[in-house]
Design a protein around this motif. Structure first.
Motif, PDB file in Angstrom:
ATOM      1  N   TRP A   1       1.107  -1.136  -0.177  1.00 27.11           N
ATOM      2  CA  TRP A   1      -0.010   0.013  -0.024  1.00 27.11           C
ATOM      3  C   TRP A   1       1.220   1.664   0.316  1.00 27.11           C
ATOM      4  O   TRP A   1       0.348   2.628  -0.345  1.00 27.11           O
ATOM      5  N   LEU A   2       1.678   1.297   0.284  1.00 28.07           N
ATOM      6  CA  LEU A   2       3.022   3.112   0.208  1.00 28.07           C
ATOM      7  C   LEU A   2       3.500   2.117  -1.047  1.00 28.07           C
ATOM      8  O   LEU A   2       4.768   1.535  -1.343  1.00 28.07           O
ATOM      9  N   ARG A   3       4.808   3.375  -1.141  1.00 23.58           N
ATOM     10  CA  ARG A   3       5.635   3.170  -2.124  1.00 23.58           C
ATOM     11  C   ARG A   3       6.595   5.192  -1.722  1.00 23.58           C
ATOM     12  O   ARG A   3       6.033   5.844  -2.077  1.00 23.58           O
ATOM     13  N   LEU A   4       7.368   4.208  -1.213  1.00 21.02           N
ATOM     14  CA  LEU A   4       8.859   5.790  -1.789  1.00 21.02           C
ATOM     15  C   LEU A   4       9.513   5.796  -2.661  1.00 21.02           C
ATOM     16  O   LEU A   4       9.833   5.033  -2.824  1.00 21.02           O
ATOM     17  N   GLY A   5      10.082   6.995  -2.649  1.00 19.85           N
ATOM     18  CA  GLY A   5      11.217   6.609  -3.943  1.00 19.85           C
ATOM     19  C   GLY A   5      12.343   8.303  -3.983  1.00 19.85           C
ATOM     20  O   GLY A   5      11.448   9.469  -3.436  1.00 19.85           O
ATOM     21  N   ALA A   6      13.004   8.387  -5.034  1.00 22.21           N
ATOM     22  CA  ALA A   6      13.797   9.407  -4.925  1.00 22.21           C
ATOM     23  C   ALA A   6      14.368  10.086  -5.954  1.00 22.21           C
ATOM     24  O   ALA A   6      15.070   8.500  -7.183  1.00 22.21           O
ATOM     25  N   ARG A   7      14.506  10.224  -6.957  1.00 22.46           N
ATOM     26  CA  ARG A   7      15.373  10.526  -8.157  1.00 22.46           C
ATOM     27  C   ARG A   7      16.224  11.627  -8.060  1.00 22.46           C
ATOM     28  O   ARG A   7      15.530  13.078  -7.447  1.00 22.46           O
ATOM     29  N   VAL A   8      17.528  11.548  -9.079  1.00 19.66           N
ATOM     30  CA  VAL A   8      18.489  12.261  -9.357  1.00 19.66           C
ATOM     31  C   VAL A   8      19.065  12.677 -10.997  1.00 19.66           C
ATOM     32  O   VAL A   8      18.499  11.667 -11.555  1.00 19.66           O
ATOM     33  N   ALA A   9      18.315  13.667 -11.738  1.00 17.96           N
ATOM     34  CA  ALA A   9      18.715  14.151 -12.994  1.00 17.96           C
ATOM     35  C   ALA A   9      19.485  14.900 -13.200  1.00 17.96           C
ATOM     36  O   ALA A   9      19.453  16.159 -12.479  1.00 17.96           O
ATOM     37  N   ARG A  10      20.251  15.021 -14.150  1.00 17.97           N
ATOM     38  CA  ARG A  10      21.478  16.076 -14.817  1.00 17.97           C
ATOM     39  C   ARG A  10      21.447  16.443 -16.300  1.00 17.97           C
ATOM     40  O   ARG A  10      21.512  15.245 -16.781  1.00 17.97           O
ATOM     41  N   ASP A  11      21.204  16.988 -16.856  1.00 15.22           N
ATOM     42  CA  ASP A  11      21.654  17.694 -18.252  1.00 15.22           C
ATOM     43  C   ASP A  11      22.400  17.911 -18.573  1.00 15.22           C
ATOM     44  O   ASP A  11      22.450  19.983 -17.821  1.00 15.22           O
ATOM     45  N   ASP A  12      23.441  18.453 -19.648  1.00 15.11           N
ATOM     46  CA  ASP A  12      24.289  19.410 -20.155  1.00 15.11           C
ATOM     47  C   ASP A  12      24.276  19.497 -21.560  1.00 15.11           C
ATOM     48  O   ASP A  12      24.637  18.824 -22.597  1.00 15.11           O
ATOM     49  N   LEU A  13      24.311  20.828 -21.688  1.00 13.93           N
ATOM     50  CA  LEU A  13      23.702  21.026 -23.337  1.00 13.93           C
ATOM     51  C   LEU A  13      25.476  21.751 -23.125  1.00 13.93           C
ATOM     52  O   LEU A  13      25.232  23.520 -23.071  1.00 13.93           O
ATOM     53  N   ASP A  14      26.837  22.380 -24.549  1.00 18.94           N
ATOM     54  CA  ASP A  14      27.115  23.472 -25.630  1.00 18.94           C
ATOM     55  C   ASP A  14      27.052  23.128 -26.544  1.00 18.94           C
ATOM     56  O   ASP A  14      27.131  22.318 -27.432  1.00 18.94           O
ATOM     57  N   ALA A  15      26.345  24.042 -26.523  1.00 16.76           N
ATOM     58  CA  ALA A  15      26.264  24.293 -28.307  1.00 16.76           C
ATOM     59  C   ALA A  15      26.670  25.928 -28.972  1.00 16.76           C
ATOM     60  O   ALA A  15      26.820  26.622 -28.344  1.00 16.76           O
ATOM     61  N   ARG A  16      26.591  25.767 -30.058  1.00 19.58           N
ATOM     62  CA  ARG A  16      26.758  26.481 -31.239  1.00 19.58           C
ATOM     63  C   ARG A  16      25.732  27.155 -31.589  1.00 19.58           C
ATOM     64  O   ARG A  16      25.013  26.713 -32.065  1.00 19.58           O
TER      65      ARG A  16
END
Length: 594
Positions: free
Chosen positions: A179-194
């Motif tokens: 009956w119970l759901r627990l969680g954690a997340r971490v996300a990262r994104d990097d962009l280098d563009a001309r």
């Protein structure tokens, strides 16, 4: 809805790429060369991003400025499904949801049990494209699940000075009992563009691959942290809590001048759902509260700090009668405070949204529905900071109505809907308005405007191995009065059609492709210039070499059509400030699952 299988079959590389290809949603190339597009669900043109809300695993991602929402930074392998809710979602999602809501659910956020396994993916293609992805999931008998996704994509680009290099990754863990759901997340994104810049009509005709800004460049760094808790069996109640923090760092050089800023945002959302039977009636009540804090610091000698705080409460009740008729009523109250130190201005306001809907089954296969409501948007921190002298922007209000029907039959399903949004005090940039220091251009409250149209979604299985999907829209966005009365809102095409086919000619072989057509549109308020319509086609063939290995080849813009989706100037009767789209591009990929 688009599921993970449809995303993979289409060959889409980003969330917005999947929405454009599969659902045919009109979109415009962003200005940061990061693979992002501004999606336009219901004809808001230049302000589309501020008139629709993006939610990822329960956390609102939409920005509070004009910088746009970056969807290309979400690892595409991590996505379980994408739900595109056209039309107002203001009761549940709040300010700026008049055009619709894009709900992205990752595999970790879906709530379903995941099996232990993973995949590796590599692709190469035109313009020195290199795309690598990796995913892994570990599930234990004690209810713990850990997952990770990574993606790196680089290309030299289809124009001079248009190379880009992006990286994205996410890891998460959760625990689930009965009956119970627990969680954690971490996300990262990097962009280098001309940044290759815009072209005039003459430059575009001479060479659409050239650049006018050979030294411009930019970078984006995003980091998202989130945690959630879901309790499914507290009597007749279900509870859900989401908390998120987001940090965004933007650095850029434009025409030799730097423009750098940092964003911090925190979001908290608490929802409760109660289901009960009241005699012959079924009732579902949803209660919730949303809290958001957003802060942007522009760096440099002309730096500034802009903030936004929002607090909202909402309730929505659905009653289902014995015959299947369902009546829905919801309301939301939201207080928003915004400030910007660069102008020393700000405001605090409270707005309400409401919605009344009814649906009725006409037999087992046909359901009709109707809804009316009120939605709103307030000026963002960039808009109220740049207005005509002495003018303050009023909240934008829309009165919304929709009528539709859904039909399911043995071979497929069909949905058609008609809608109308009547807007008062619509907020946007008018290049002809009185600006500061004698210059033209300012953010204004426009005279009354209107969005209306027809939408059609159809999916049909011709045979067990061949399926079709059609999405079509005819819409009109126009001003009802004032100096632009009768004119189309800029950057809103009147028609769009997407037709896709998915064919499995033999076991282990799959061919998926489609054609997208978008009608012409105007880049200017006077409608003196016109951006031409365009048709693009794409296809992907996949071969299951072994039980766990897939080889695929794909092509986009199959007929090498010369076209553009982004332009924002009209000069001497010619469309200018053009951002060309790439020509025909090929790719080959290998996927291994374990």
């Amino acid at each position: 809805m688009i599921n993970a299988d449809e995303i993979r079959a289409s060959g889409a590389t980003t969330v917005n790429d999947a929405i454009i290809r599969v659902l045919g949603v009109p979109a415009r190339q962003d200005l940061f060369n990061g693979g992002d597009f501004t999606l336009d669900l219901r004809g808001f043109g230049a302000t589309a991003d501020n008139n629709q809300v993006v939610v990822v695993d329960g956390i609102r991602l939409t920005e509070s400025d004009l910088g746009g929402t970056r969807l290309a930074g979400i690892p595409i392998e991590s996505v379980e499904r994408i739900e595109v809710l056209r039309g107002s979602g203001a009761v549940l999602y709040g300010e700026g949801a008049t055009g619709g809501v894009i709900v992205i659910t990752t595999k970790a956020g879906s709530g379903r049990q995941q099996a232990t396994g993973g995949s590796l993916y590599g692709a190469a293609g035109t313009h020195a494209l290199r795309d690598g992805r990796a995913s892994a999931t570990v599930s234990t008998a004690s209810g713990f699940t850990f997952d990770g996704h990574a993606q790196k994509r680089e290309t030299k680009g289809h124009r001079a000075n248009s190379a880009s290099d992006s990286e994205a990754g996410s890891v998460g863990g959760q625990w689930s009992s009965g009956w119970l759901r627990l969680g954690a997340r971490v996300a990262r994104d990097d962009l280098d563009a001309r940044l290759p810049g815009a072209l005039t009509a003459q430059e575009y005709a001479a060479d659409p691959r050239q650049t006018t800004t050979p030294d411009d460049r930019g970078s984006v760094r995003n980091q998202r942290l989130s945690a959630f808790a879901q309790a499914a069996e507290l009597g007749a109640w279900q509870l859900a809590f989401d908390a998120g923090r987001r940090d965004k760092e933007v650095r850029s050089i434009n025409f030799g001048f730097p423009f750098d800023y940092d964003i911090e945002a925190t979001t908290y959302a608490l929802r409760a759902r109660h289901e009960a039977a009241l005699g012959p009636l079924k009732n579902a009540l949803v209660l919730g509260t949303d809290v958001g804090d957003w802060r942007r610091e522009v760096l440099g000698s002309f730096g500034s700090v802009a903030t936004q705080q929002s607090r909202a409460f909402y309730a929505k009740d659905d009653v289902t009668l014995p015959g299947g008729t369902r009546i829905s009523l919801g309301g939301r109250t939201e207080r928003v405070e915004k400030d910007n130190s660069s102008s020393g201005t700000g405001f605090s306001d409270r707005q309400e949204a409401w919605e009344l809907g009814v649906s009725h089954p006409f037999g087992r296969t046909l359901t009709g529905y109707a809804r009316v409501g009120r939605s709103f948007r307030m000026a963002n921190v960039d808009e109220f900071n740049f207005t005509s002298p002495g003018a303050a922007l009023r909240p934008q209000v829309s009165h919304d109505a929709e009528l539709g029907a859904r039909w399911s039959y043995a071979g497929g399903k069909l949905e058609a809907r008609a809608y109308r949004n009547r807007l008062r005090d619509e907020i946007g940039f008018d290049p002809n308005a009185v600006g500061h220091f004698g210059f033209s251009g300012a953010n204004v409250n426009f005279d009354p405007s209107r969005r209306q149209g027809l939408e059609l979604d159809w999916s049909h299985a011709l045979t067990a191995s061949l399926g079709l999907r059609l999405n079509a829209a005819a819409r009109k966005a126009s001003f009802r009065s004032g100096p632009y009365a009768g004119k189309d809102v800029p950057l809103v095409p009147r028609r769009a059609v997407a037709l896709r086919a998915d064919w499995t000619p033999a076991a282990g072989h799959r061919l998926h492709g489609g054609v997208n057509w978008v009608s012409s549109q105007h880049p200017d308020f006077e409608n003196a210039c016109r951006m031409p319509s365009y048709t693009t086609a794409d296809a992907r063939y996949a071969w299951q070499v072994l039980r766990n290995t897939e080889l695929a080849v794909g092509v986009t813009n199959l007929f090498d059509r010369k076209y553009f989706t982004q332009a924002f100037r009209c000069a001497g009767g010619e469309t200018s400030a053009i951002y060309p789209e790439p020509g025909r591009q090929f790719s080959a990929s290998l996927r291994v699952q374990f």
